[in-house]
Design a protein around this motif. Structure first.
Motif, PDB file in Angstrom:
ATOM      1  N   ARG A 161      27.974  40.258  42.190  1.00  0.00           N
ATOM      2  CA  ARG A 161      27.164  40.354  40.969  1.00  0.00           C
ATOM      3  C   ARG A 161      25.874  41.128  41.219  1.00  0.00           C
ATOM      4  NH1 ARG A 161      27.377  37.124  36.602  1.00  0.00           N
ATOM      5  NH2 ARG A 161      25.958  38.712  35.786  1.00  0.00           N
TER       6      ARG A 161
ATOM      7  N   ASN B 299      28.204  31.467  38.545  1.00  0.00           N
ATOM      8  CA  ASN B 299      28.663  31.467  39.930  1.00  0.00           C
ATOM      9  C   ASN B 299      29.382  30.177  40.301  1.00  0.00           C
ATOM     10  OD1 ASN B 299      27.695  30.799  43.078  1.00  0.00           O
ATOM     11  ND2 ASN B 299      28.384  32.902  42.733  1.00  0.00           N
TER      12      ASN B 299
ATOM     13  N   HIS C 258      31.307  36.131  45.108  1.00  0.00           N
ATOM     14  CA  HIS C 258      31.005  36.415  43.704  1.00  0.00           C
ATOM     15  C   HIS C 258      29.534  36.767  43.524  1.00  0.00           C
ATOM     16  CE1 HIS C 258      29.745  35.069  39.600  1.00  0.00           C
ATOM     17  NE2 HIS C 258      30.772  35.827  39.263  1.00  0.00           N
TER      18      HIS C 258
ATOM     19  N   HIS D  99      29.132  30.490  45.438  1.00  0.00           N
ATOM     20  CA  HIS D  99      30.325  31.277  45.769  1.00  0.00           C
ATOM     21  C   HIS D  99      29.824  32.621  46.287  1.00  0.00           C
ATOM     22  CE1 HIS D  99      34.047  33.498  45.461  1.00  0.00           C
ATOM     23  NE2 HIS D  99      34.698  32.400  45.099  1.00  0.00           N
TER      24      HIS D  99
ATOM     25  N   ARG E 213      38.285  35.868  44.052  1.00  0.00           N
ATOM     26  CA  ARG E 213      37.512  35.880  42.810  1.00  0.00           C
ATOM     27  C   ARG E 213      36.693  37.162  42.687  1.00  0.00           C
ATOM     28  NH1 ARG E 213      32.553  31.825  41.019  1.00  0.00           N
ATOM     29  NH2 ARG E 213      32.285  32.717  38.923  1.00  0.00           N
ATOM     30  N   ARG E 214      36.676  37.716  41.494  1.00  0.00           N
ATOM     31  CA  ARG E 214      35.893  38.898  41.185  1.00  0.00           C
ATOM     32  C   ARG E 214      35.050  38.633  39.937  1.00  0.00           C
ATOM     33  NH1 ARG E 214      37.868  43.416  43.808  1.00  0.00           N
ATOM     34  NH2 ARG E 214      35.759  44.176  43.372  1.00  0.00           N
ATOM     35  N   ALA E 215      34.045  39.452  39.740  1.00  0.00           N
ATOM     36  CA  ALA E 215      33.251  39.367  38.509  1.00  0.00           C
ATOM     37  C   ALA E 215      34.150  39.623  37.307  1.00  0.00           C
ATOM     38  CB  ALA E 215      32.117  40.385  38.542  1.00  0.00           C
TER      39      ALA E 215
END
Length: 384
Positions: free
Chosen positions: A198, A70, A194, A191, A11-13
């Motif tokens: 952020r 999140n 993530h 998370h 997972r990425r922003a």
């Protein structure tokens, strides 16, 4: 919850989150501009308190939305529209900062309340989407509604009581989240990757604002050797802070967080420190502030940045605590010596040297292996 981004591999922003962060930093840039005005070389104490008081609600909007995203970001149309509307309200607040702050405080309160009510609505919508998170989303949603309503009620009071009531609403939120909601929040752990991304991305954008402040300081002035040396020092300062902040970032990236509070809330002080840093660089280049006021800003900025940066590591990596305390004290002593220097440019140079010194001191714990004690995300949520 399996239709959210929470379980997405690697997972990425999202692009929307990056856009949201950019709008937030634009607003913070306007807040920081409050510290740019001096009167006969002095910074009015009321200016600093105005800066802090408007910084707090802006940061709390960002933190509230980040906490929601999140855990529950589905990146669907409802989420995007709600987030974009919050961004628009941030732009309105940004436009009312500085000269019109006190006269337009009612509008700022309404925009703040609107943003927070939208976040609460996002939680309530998630309750219907994800039955397994109903207890958490309901509790958090109503806490936000209660705190926001307290803040909104401040428009019924005259100044200065309205300011007290408004910030009591924010304080209510913080107290409940920190002391009464951790058990529910741990049911759906933050998370980690993530959240760290952020705060890291926002820190990077804030450093970019410092570079803008540096270039603004050089604009429309006569370039002298001294000013160019000060500007070079400012850039080395920004680069050193980037080095110090991100060089040990991997120690948190692989560390499983529970609520995420230690990282998220401590970055309030990191962002305050970086914002003041941007102002310091500009004042040092223009040499438009008396040394005593520059020293006060330097102390506040350095303490906020280093305490905010260290707190997450201190809470999440107990093995590093002794080294973190020792390194921080050494840097503060070095900065204390730098404050004895007679000119703003010299003080900035001394602060830079102290930050570089910290970069070397931190080499001792950069290769400490990560610790993992949390259950996997899917088992934490399902109870397996």
């Amino acid at each position: 919850m399996h239709n959210t981004k929470y379980f997405e591999p690697n997972r990425r922003a999202t692009w929307l989150e990056l856009f949201f962060d950019l709008i937030f930093v634009v607003a913070i840039g306007d807040v920081t501009h409050i510290l740019s005005h001096t009167h006969d070389g002095h910074l009015d104490p009321l200016q600093f308190w105005q800066y802090v008081l408007i910084f707090i609600p802006l940061w709390w909007i960002w933190a509230s939305h980040t906490m929601y995203a999140n855990r529950f970001d589905a990146d669907d149309r409802k989420h995007r529209v709600a987030t974009l509307f919050i961004m628009f309200l941030l732009i309105i607040i940004s436009g009312l900062i500085d000269q019109r702050f006190l006269a337009s405080f009612d509008v700022i309160i309404v925009c703040y309340a609107g943003s927070k009510y939208i976040v609460a609505m996002m939680y309530f919508v998630s309750k219907y989407r994800h039955k397994e998170s109903e207890a958490l989303t309901t509790a958090v949603g109503w806490v936000i509604v209660a705190g926001t309503t307290i803040g909104l009620a401040s428009i019924l009071f005259p100044a200065p009581q309205r300011y007290v009531v408004f910030y009591l609403g924010i304080l209510f939120d913080l107290i409940v989240f920190i002391f009464f909601l951790p058990r529910r929040l741990q049911g759906i752990p933050a998370h980690t990757e993530h959240l760290i991304e952020r705060v890291g991305l926002l820190t990077l954008i804030m450093l970019g604002e410092s570079v803008i402040s540096l270039s603004t300081g050089l604009a429309n002035i006569s370039w002298t050797v001294e000013r160019l040396v000060t500007a070079a020092t400012g850039f080395v300062t920004i680069s050193s802070i980037w080095w110090v902040y991100f060089d040990s970032f991997h120690l948190l990236t692989k560390q499983k967080l529970a609520t995420g509070h230690s990282v998220l809330y401590s970055h309030f002080f990191v962002f305050i420190g970086l914002s003041i840093l941007a102002s310091l660089i500009r004042h040092a280049i223009l040499d438009d502030i008396v040394v005593s006021d520059f020293r006060v800003l330097s102390v506040i900025g350095a303490v906020c940045f280093f305490i905010g940066k260290q707190y997450g590591y201190f809470m999440e990596r107990p093995a590093l605590r002794r080294q973190l305390v020792v390194n921080t004290l050494i840097v503060f002593v070095l900065i204390g010596f730098a404050l004895l220097l007679p000119r703003t440019g010299y003080i900035l140079f001394g602060i830079t040297a102290a930050v570089i010194c910290y970069a070397f001191l931190s080499l001792r714990y950069l290769n400490v292996p990560p610790q993992r004690h949390d259950r996997p995300r899917h088992s934490a949520i399902t109870g397996d």
